[in-house]
Enzyme design. Structure first.
Site, PDB file in Angstrom:
ATOM      1  N   SER A   1       0.752   4.907   2.885  1.00  0.00           N
ATOM      2  CA  SER A   1       1.711   6.221   2.562  1.00  0.00           C
ATOM      3  C   SER A   1       1.262   6.377   1.157  1.00  0.00           C
ATOM      4  CB  SER A   1       3.195   5.588   2.690  1.00  0.00           C
ATOM      5  OG  SER A   1       3.871   6.732   2.662  1.00  0.00           O
ATOM      6  N   MET A   2       2.208   6.541   0.274  1.00  0.00           N
ATOM      7  CA  MET A   2       1.996   7.019  -1.223  1.00  0.00           C
ATOM      8  C   MET A   2       0.838   6.264  -1.596  1.00  0.00           C
ATOM      9  SD  MET A   2       4.331   6.882  -4.521  1.00  0.00           S
ATOM     10  CE  MET A   2       4.075   4.958  -4.777  1.00  0.00           C
TER      11      MET A   2
END
Length: 233
Positions: free
Chosen positions: A78-79
């Site tokens: 994700s991030m």
């Protein structure tokens, strides 16, 4: 295989500890180095990142001290996947040898990151959205004292993603990329296949059962993929 460092980048709100259990399942030649973001985990007293550039400047110095003359790879969910990609670009731009392999998990290709403003939501709306994403434990979401600690971290991380601006110059990495996604996630095959446009080397794509946090339920299979892939280097 010769020794390989594997830097693992946490998702929004996560600390380096989420990757600690992976150590016992990696091949002996792979050394796990979870990335300690500012503002949580072992760096709890440090100020959270203001934006992507802030994170990259900090993490560039952290990674650089380990990789002189050493083979290494990145994994980010994700991030963490977006930070791993941008950090790879920064390393290459500064003349540092790139990773052998970059695993990007549960994150759209950089030119397809959607602009949202979740980090600006009032507290109750923000908590409701976190609940829907199913990435924050319920016991944390419903504990006011814990949320007083975690809300600033989560808002900071969401801001980093939501204010991210992709710059197309030198976008293709001199590193192999493997993209991973959850078949039940909002980020689907059609989003992830575009990562092929961000490498000059080999590209692979692998889907797993589950939603956005599919890595929690498929860790054995994902680690098998990592072991097989890095053994070739």
């Amino acid at each position: 295989m010769n020794n390989m460092l594997l830097f693992c980048f946490p998702y929004a709100g996560g600390s380096e500890s989420i990757y600690y259990p992976w150590r016992k399942h990696l091949l002996p030649g792979i050394e796990l180095l979870p990335i300690p973001y500012a503002g949580r985990g072992t760096r709890f007293r440090d100020t959270c990142y203001k934006n992507m550039d802030d994170a990259l400047c900090d993490l560039f110095e952290y990674v650089k001290k380990y990789i002189s003359g050493t083979k290494y790879s990145f994994f980010g969910h994700s991030m963490g996947g977006l930070i791993a990609y941008e950090l790879c670009r920064k390393l290459e731009g500064e003349g540092v040898h790139p990773p052998k392999h970059v695993f990007v998990s549960g994150v759209r290709a950089p030119n397809r990151i959607r602009s949202h403003h979740l980090h600006q939501l009032p507290e109750e709306e923000f908590k409701k959205k976190l609940d829907e994403l199913n990435g924050t434990p319920k016991e944390v979401l419903h504990n006011r004292q814990l949320m007083e600690i975690f809300l600033p971290i989560l808002r900071s991380d969401f801001r980093l993603i939501e204010e991210y601006a992709f710059m197309p110059d030198n976008a293709r990495l001199n590193a192999n990329i493997t993209a991973l996604y959850g078949k039940g996630d909002d980020i689907v095959y059609e989003d992830m296949i575009h990562w092929k446009d961000f490498t000059k080397e080999q590209f692979g794509l692998q889907g797993y059962p589950g939603g956005h946090f599919f890595i929690n339920d498929n860790d054995f299979d994902i680690l098998h993929l990592i072991n097989e892939t890095l053994a070739e280097h």
